[in-house]
Every structure is written in C-alpha cells, then in structure tokens.
Design a protein around this motif. Structure first.
Motif, PDB file in Angstrom:
ATOM      1  N   TYR A 177       0.845  -1.191   0.000  1.00 51.19           N
ATOM      2  CA  TYR A 177       0.000   0.000   0.000  1.00 51.19           C
ATOM      3  C   TYR A 177       0.880   1.240   0.000  1.00 51.19           C
ATOM      4  O   TYR A 177       1.638   1.507   0.927  1.00 51.19           O
ATOM      5  CB  TYR A 177      -0.917   0.009   1.221  1.00 51.19           C
ATOM      6  N   ASP A 178       0.792   1.985  -1.085  1.00 48.65           N
ATOM      7  CA  ASP A 178       1.503   3.257  -1.217  1.00 48.65           C
ATOM      8  C   ASP A 178       0.782   4.068  -2.291  1.00 48.65           C
ATOM      9  O   ASP A 178       1.103   3.982  -3.475  1.00 48.65           O
ATOM     10  CB  ASP A 178       2.957   3.017  -1.614  1.00 48.65           C
ATOM     11  N   PRO A 179      -0.220   4.838  -1.880  1.00 43.85           N
ATOM     12  CA  PRO A 179      -1.020   5.571  -2.872  1.00 43.85           C
ATOM     13  C   PRO A 179      -0.215   6.555  -3.719  1.00 43.85           C
ATOM     14  O   PRO A 179      -0.599   6.870  -4.834  1.00 43.85           O
ATOM     15  CB  PRO A 179      -2.054   6.323  -2.036  1.00 43.85           C
ATOM     16  N   GLY A 180       0.943   6.988  -3.234  1.00 45.93           N
ATOM     17  CA  GLY A 180       1.753   7.946  -3.974  1.00 45.93           C
ATOM     18  C   GLY A 180       2.693   7.300  -4.984  1.00 45.93           C
ATOM     19  O   GLY A 180       3.358   8.010  -5.756  1.00 45.93           O
ATOM     20  N   HIS A 181       2.764   5.979  -5.009  1.00 52.00           N
ATOM     21  CA  HIS A 181       3.663   5.281  -5.923  1.00 52.00           C
ATOM     22  C   HIS A 181       3.123   5.354  -7.351  1.00 52.00           C
ATOM     23  O   HIS A 181       1.914   5.303  -7.583  1.00 52.00           O
ATOM     24  CB  HIS A 181       3.820   3.822  -5.482  1.00 52.00           C
ATOM     25  N   ALA A 182       4.032   5.469  -8.307  1.00 53.20           N
ATOM     26  CA  ALA A 182       3.630   5.619  -9.716  1.00 53.20           C
ATOM     27  C   ALA A 182       2.881   4.399 -10.246  1.00 53.20           C
ATOM     28  O   ALA A 182       2.053   4.526 -11.161  1.00 53.20           O
ATOM     29  CB  ALA A 182       4.861   5.883 -10.577  1.00 53.20           C
ATOM     30  N   LEU A 183       3.139   3.228  -9.697  1.00 53.68           N
ATOM     31  CA  LEU A 183       2.486   2.003 -10.173  1.00 53.68           C
ATOM     32  C   LEU A 183       1.247   1.618  -9.369  1.00 53.68           C
ATOM     33  O   LEU A 183       0.640   0.582  -9.631  1.00 53.68           O
ATOM     34  CB  LEU A 183       3.475   0.835 -10.149  1.00 53.68           C
ATOM     35  N   ALA A 184       0.868   2.429  -8.394  1.00 53.78           N
ATOM     36  CA  ALA A 184      -0.268   2.104  -7.540  1.00 53.78           C
ATOM     37  C   ALA A 184      -1.569   2.152  -8.336  1.00 53.78           C
ATOM     38  O   ALA A 184      -1.752   2.985  -9.214  1.00 53.78           O
ATOM     39  CB  ALA A 184      -0.336   3.071  -6.368  1.00 53.78           C
ATOM     40  N   ASP A 185      -2.465   1.209  -8.010  1.00 55.57           N
ATOM     41  CA  ASP A 185      -3.777   1.189  -8.667  1.00 55.57           C
ATOM     42  C   ASP A 185      -4.696   2.185  -7.965  1.00 55.57           C
ATOM     43  O   ASP A 185      -4.275   2.954  -7.101  1.00 55.57           O
ATOM     44  CB  ASP A 185      -4.357  -0.230  -8.680  1.00 55.57           C
ATOM     45  N   GLU A 186      -5.972   2.160  -8.331  1.00 49.92           N
ATOM     46  CA  GLU A 186      -6.908   3.149  -7.773  1.00 49.92           C
ATOM     47  C   GLU A 186      -7.125   2.974  -6.268  1.00 49.92           C
ATOM     48  O   GLU A 186      -7.527   3.918  -5.583  1.00 49.92           O
ATOM     49  CB  GLU A 186      -8.247   3.113  -8.514  1.00 49.92           C
ATOM     50  N   GLN A 187      -6.855   1.776  -5.704  1.00 48.44           N
ATOM     51  CA  GLN A 187      -6.948   1.569  -4.255  1.00 48.44           C
ATOM     52  C   GLN A 187      -5.637   1.929  -3.549  1.00 48.44           C
ATOM     53  O   GLN A 187      -5.582   1.898  -2.322  1.00 48.44           O
ATOM     54  CB  GLN A 187      -7.296   0.105  -3.931  1.00 48.44           C
ATOM     55  N   GLY A 188      -4.570   2.211  -4.283  1.00 47.66           N
ATOM     56  CA  GLY A 188      -3.304   2.602  -3.696  1.00 47.66           C
ATOM     57  C   GLY A 188      -2.314   1.461  -3.504  1.00 47.66           C
ATOM     58  O   GLY A 188      -1.312   1.616  -2.826  1.00 47.66           O
ATOM     59  N   TYR A 189      -2.573   0.309  -4.125  1.00 46.39           N
ATOM     60  CA  TYR A 189      -1.696  -0.860  -3.992  1.00 46.39           C
ATOM     61  C   TYR A 189      -0.913  -1.117  -5.276  1.00 46.39           C
ATOM     62  O   TYR A 189      -1.386  -0.808  -6.356  1.00 46.39           O
ATOM     63  CB  TYR A 189      -2.514  -2.114  -3.666  1.00 46.39           C
ATOM     64  N   TYR A 190       0.256  -1.698  -5.112  1.00 47.37           N
ATOM     65  CA  TYR A 190       1.034  -2.185  -6.255  1.00 47.37           C
ATOM     66  C   TYR A 190       1.712  -3.494  -5.857  1.00 47.37           C
ATOM     67  O   TYR A 190       1.832  -3.813  -4.672  1.00 47.37           O
ATOM     68  CB  TYR A 190       2.051  -1.148  -6.740  1.00 47.37           C
TER      69      TYR A 190
END
Length: 130
Positions: A73-86
């Motif tokens: 969980y990292d909402p600020g990550h470039a690869l994060a999905d709409e829920q904030g996970y990658y």
C-alpha cells in the motif's frame, strides 16, 4: 592419472554451477525493491560424462518464483492502482543471503578439491621425473 584429470572435470563443473547460482542470487538481491520482480532460481542436475563415466553437475533452466507477489500500500507510488496498492517483489533478502553463503561455501569446497587434485598430479609428475 586419468582419474585425477576426472577430478578436475567434476570440480570445475561444481564451480561453474555455483558461480551461476551466485549470479542469480546477486540479480535477485539487486532487484529486491523492483516492483513486480519474481525471484530467479536454478536447479542442479547430475549428468554422467560418457567419456570418463564420472558424474558431473549441470545447471538446469532458470525458473521464476510462482508465489503470489506481496501487495504494497503506497497511494503515492507511480504504479499504484486506484486503491493505492502495487505488486512488490518476491525476493526475501535473508533467503538470498543464506543462498549466497551456501553457494560460496560449495564453490570453495570444489576449489579445494580442484587444488588437491592439482597438487597430487604435480607430485606424481615430480615422482615420474626422478
């Protein structure tokens, strides 16, 4: 004397197999923080040399870890999905360090065997020269 040269072949195959293993371990450690990276492993296979009849070590194909990638969980990550996970990496550094140590020790054992055979063959040649 031919048996001593066979030892060179067996020890060299072991050293080559462990050096390849170390290469994959180092790649895994280098990519431990790469999102979506799957851990690489190799298998060792035994093969009988038809010329000498000795058992050598061969490296099998590279396989990728099939375990599910951890969700981070990292909402600020470039690869994060709409829920904030990658998807994270499947590399566990502790396992890689243990594998690296084991491969290093196995390499050293094969190197010692190679060196012992070299010393024995040198001693035999010295005896034959007398």
């Amino acid at each position: 004397m031919a048996d001593l040269f066979g030892v060179f072949s067996v020890a060299a195959s072991g050293m080559e197999a462990q050096s390849r293993r170390l290469r994959h371990v180092s790649e895994n450690i280098a990519n431990a923080d790469t999102p979506g990276y799957r851990r690489k492993t190799i298998d060792f296979q035994t093969a009988i040399d038809r010329v000498t009849g000795l058992t050598r070590v061969n490296v099998g194909p590279v396989t990728l870890d099939r375990a599910e990638l951890p969700r981070i969980y990292d909402p600020g990550h470039a690869l994060a999905d709409e829920q904030g996970y990658y998807d994270g990496s499947s590399v566990d550094r502790m396992i890689e360090i243990a594998d690296a140590r084991e491969a290093g020790r196995s390499y050293e054992a094969n190197l010692r065997m190679f060196d012992q055979a070299r010393q024995m063959s040198q001693g035999l040649l010295d005896l034959l020269r007398r």
